[in-house]
Design a protein around this motif. Structure first.
Motif, mmCIF file in Angstrom:
data_model
loop_
_atom_site.group_PDB
_atom_site.id
_atom_site.type_symbol
_atom_site.label_atom_id
_atom_site.label_comp_id
_atom_site.label_asym_id
_atom_site.label_seq_id
_atom_site.Cartn_x
_atom_site.Cartn_y
_atom_site.Cartn_z
ATOM 1 N N ASN A 1 2.740 26.844 30.738
ATOM 2 C CA ASN A 1 3.242 26.234 31.976
ATOM 3 C C ASN A 1 4.319 25.173 31.726
ATOM 4 N N ARG A 2 5.144 25.375 30.696
ATOM 5 C CA ARG A 2 6.150 24.362 30.350
ATOM 6 C C ARG A 2 7.474 24.528 31.087
ATOM 7 N N LEU A 3 7.798 25.742 31.563
ATOM 8 C CA LEU A 3 9.065 25.998 32.256
ATOM 9 C C LEU A 3 10.244 25.363 31.507
ATOM 10 N N PRO A 4 10.572 25.869 30.324
ATOM 11 C CA PRO A 4 11.564 25.219 29.464
ATOM 12 C C PRO A 4 13.007 25.588 29.788
ATOM 13 N N TYR A 5 13.326 25.702 31.067
ATOM 14 C CA TYR A 5 14.676 26.126 31.446
ATOM 15 C C TYR A 5 15.147 25.342 32.667
ATOM 16 N N THR B 1 29.537 31.861 43.558
ATOM 17 C CA THR B 1 28.613 30.935 42.907
ATOM 18 C C THR B 1 28.283 31.463 41.518
ATOM 19 N N ILE B 2 28.320 30.570 40.543
ATOM 20 C CA ILE B 2 27.950 30.951 39.181
ATOM 21 C C ILE B 2 26.844 30.022 38.707
ATOM 22 N N ILE B 3 25.840 30.605 38.087
ATOM 23 C CA ILE B 3 24.686 29.836 37.627
ATOM 24 C C ILE B 3 24.561 29.980 36.120
ATOM 25 N N VAL B 4 24.417 28.863 35.435
ATOM 26 C CA VAL B 4 24.149 28.872 33.998
ATOM 27 C C VAL B 4 22.666 28.593 33.816
ATOM 28 N N VAL B 5 21.955 29.538 33.217
ATOM 29 C CA VAL B 5 20.533 29.337 32.925
ATOM 30 C C VAL B 5 20.455 28.737 31.523
ATOM 31 N N LYS B 6 19.924 27.531 31.452
ATOM 32 C CA LYS B 6 19.906 26.762 30.205
ATOM 33 C C LYS B 6 18.485 26.602 29.699
ATOM 34 N N GLY B 7 18.286 26.828 28.401
ATOM 35 C CA GLY B 7 16.977 26.636 27.788
ATOM 36 C C GLY B 7 16.910 25.306 27.062
ATOM 37 N N ASN B 8 15.747 24.659 27.120
ATOM 38 C CA ASN B 8 15.571 23.343 26.503
ATOM 39 C C ASN B 8 14.604 23.436 25.326
ATOM 40 N N LEU B 9 15.142 23.347 24.118
ATOM 41 C CA LEU B 9 14.311 23.447 22.921
ATOM 42 C C LEU B 9 13.530 22.170 22.633
ATOM 43 N N GLU C 1 30.135 29.480 22.249
ATOM 44 C CA GLU C 1 29.082 28.456 22.304
ATOM 45 C C GLU C 1 29.706 27.069 22.335
ATOM 46 N N LEU C 2 30.679 26.849 21.467
ATOM 47 C CA LEU C 2 31.340 25.536 21.405
ATOM 48 C C LEU C 2 32.061 25.226 22.711
ATOM 49 N N LYS C 3 32.749 26.230 23.241
ATOM 50 C CA LYS C 3 33.506 26.006 24.475
ATOM 51 C C LYS C 3 32.583 25.712 25.652
ATOM 52 N N MET C 4 31.483 26.479 25.761
ATOM 53 C CA MET C 4 30.557 26.257 26.865
ATOM 54 C C MET C 4 29.839 24.920 26.719
ATOM 55 N N SER C 5 29.453 24.582 25.495
ATOM 56 C CA SER C 5 28.789 23.298 25.267
ATOM 57 C C SER C 5 29.696 22.143 25.673
ATOM 58 N N LEU D 1 26.590 19.986 26.978
ATOM 59 C CA LEU D 1 25.241 20.285 26.520
ATOM 60 C C LEU D 1 24.909 19.541 25.239
ATOM 61 N N ALA D 2 23.656 19.157 25.107
ATOM 62 C CA ALA D 2 23.163 18.582 23.857
ATOM 63 C C ALA D 2 22.907 19.721 22.872
ATOM 64 N N PRO D 3 22.850 19.434 21.575
ATOM 65 C CA PRO D 3 22.640 20.511 20.586
ATOM 66 C C PRO D 3 21.377 21.333 20.810
ATOM 67 N N HIS D 4 20.327 20.720 21.393
ATOM 68 C CA HIS D 4 19.082 21.460 21.584
ATOM 69 C C HIS D 4 19.043 22.233 22.900
ATOM 70 N N GLU D 5 20.124 22.214 23.660
ATOM 71 C CA GLU D 5 20.200 22.941 24.921
ATOM 72 C C GLU D 5 21.006 24.217 24.710
ATOM 73 N N ARG D 6 20.389 25.357 24.958
ATOM 74 C CA ARG D 6 21.027 26.648 24.699
ATOM 75 C C ARG D 6 21.286 27.397 25.997
ATOM 76 N N VAL D 7 22.440 28.022 26.084
ATOM 77 C CA VAL D 7 22.730 28.894 27.222
ATOM 78 C C VAL D 7 21.967 30.199 27.029
ATOM 79 N N ILE D 8 21.186 30.591 28.039
ATOM 80 C CA ILE D 8 20.425 31.835 27.985
ATOM 81 C C ILE D 8 21.238 32.980 28.580
ATOM 82 N N MET D 9 21.776 32.747 29.761
ATOM 83 C CA MET D 9 22.585 33.744 30.463
ATOM 84 C C MET D 9 23.343 33.051 31.587
#
Length: 373
Positions: free
Chosen positions: A229-233, A263-271, A317-321, A326-334
């Motif tokens: 139940n962490r919902l890491p996104y 509308t564009i949505i970036v789904v971001k994951g939080n490590l 990755e560099l351009k989107m970050s 984004l912080a280094p631990h935040e990853r783009v999922i889709m």
């Protein structure tokens, strides 16, 4: 510059002899690199950047997890994880008289820290629903467990002292019988029809997407299963035309239709939701499960969507970050493009694989070779 390099590479690979030479070298390099784990390690050294970003992100995420333990936050993933573990224990059949003994003390530590950190930082108080859920589950846990055990008795005493500083338990968020849950009337045939209706739409009407509809669909996505139940996104939603153009221009996969995305949505994951590298792939699993429910819900609201593939490609990755900060631990999922579908817009037919390719019942299991005595 990046686009010119990609175009140059495509042009080169379009030359048949260059493509054949590239494929030959790649084939034999992979044959050598995939021999065993040692050769794979040697291969990875040559392609350091390919996996180094993920390694760095996982390491930074773990570091942030431990740093966050002393910070006031809206959501405390460490508390969510342990409360979920308690709920699973209370759902077991038969119910054991003593369980969670090895982590109930830690859970109380997390619970107390959440209350204290929130009280010390009024501007960043914990989500009230999260804290109420934690308190309700803890209260029920001490009702069903054998409190004659010294460790559990001590935890119960501490909990009863601490919960007075917050509010009485309400017992409305605890494990419940399946028969007492929400039961919908949706049939499998109706769900199949909805899933067949949902197609990857790339052509949209010049019409803004109401935010309330996005939020309504997100409520469906939020119900997707998620580890502990962490919902890491997070969903980063862009509907300002200038920002949409800027974000949609980063992925290569939007070429040819990005100019008319509403509308564009970036789904971001939080490590930083994890203390161990064993969970490094959970952000992708959980976010993908939630995204599917979200996109199906969009269809019921008259909206359409398409998932924009996000390859783990260092320049992008560099351009989107940099674009999103984004912080280094935040990853783009889709990325997900959303809008009202243009009725005249063309959609690839994309027939799916047959079930007998995707599914097998009781496939044979392979046992480990017998050990000689």
């Amino acid at each position: 510059m990046l686009k010119r390099l990609i175009k140059l590479a495509k042009n080169l690979l379009a030359i048949s002899w260059v493509r054949r030479a590239y494929e030959l070298v790649t084939h034999w390099t992979l044959e050598a690199g995939a021999l065993n784990r040692l050769t794979a390690t040697l291969y990875a050294i040559g392609g350091l950047l390919t996996f180094n970003r993920e390694q760095y992100a996982v390491l930074r995420g773990r570091r942030e997890y431990y740093r966050n333990l002393d910070k006031a936050r809206i959501s405390h993933v460490e508390l969510r994880r342990n409360i979920h573990r308690l709920e699973k224990g209370m759902s077991m059949r038969p119910l054991r008289p003593v369980f969670a003994k090895n982590f109930i003390g830690e859970t109380l530590d997390f619970y107390v820290a959440a209350i204290q950190l929130g009280a010390a930082s009024p501007a960043c108080r914990i989500d009230e629903a999260e804290l109420t859920w934690a308190q309700n589950v803890l209260a029920r846990y001490f009702e069903v467990v054998d409190t004659s055990d010294p460790a559990i008795a001590a935890a119960q005493q501490r909990f009863e002292l601490e919960q007075i500083t917050y509010q009485p338990a309400t017992h409305d968020q605890v494990p419940f019988a399946r028969k007492d849950g929400v039961v919908g009337g949706v049939t499998c045939e109706q769900l199949l029809t909805l899933s067949e209706q949902r197609r990857s739409v790339r052509w949209f009407l010049d019409k803004p997407v109401p935010r309330e509809l996005i939020d309504k669909a997100l409520l469906v996505g939020r119900q997707a299963p998620t580890a502990c139940n962490r919902l890491p996104y997070e969903y980063l939603v862009f509907d300002d035309p200038a920002l949409v153009r800027k974000v949609a221009a980063v992925p290569v996969g939007t070429a040819g239709y990005r100019q008319q995305i509403p509308t564009i949505i970036v789904v971001k994951g939080n490590l930083d939701s994890y203390f161990s590298p064993r969970d490094r792939h959970t952000i992708y699993i959980d976010a993908a499960l939630a995204a599917m429910g979200f996109m199906l819900a969009l269809e019921t609201l008259g909206l359409a969507s398409t998932v924009v593939n996000w390859p783990d490609f260092e320049p992008l990755e560099l351009k989107m970050s940099k674009t999103l900060g984004l912080a280094p631990h935040e990853r783009v999922i889709m990325l997900i493009a959303v809008g009202y579908p243009d009725p005249e817009g063309m959609i690839p037919s994309s027939p799916k694989k047959p079930l007998n390719v995707l599914r097998s019942y009781n496939p044979p299991l392979h046992s480990a070779p017998a050990t000689r005595k």
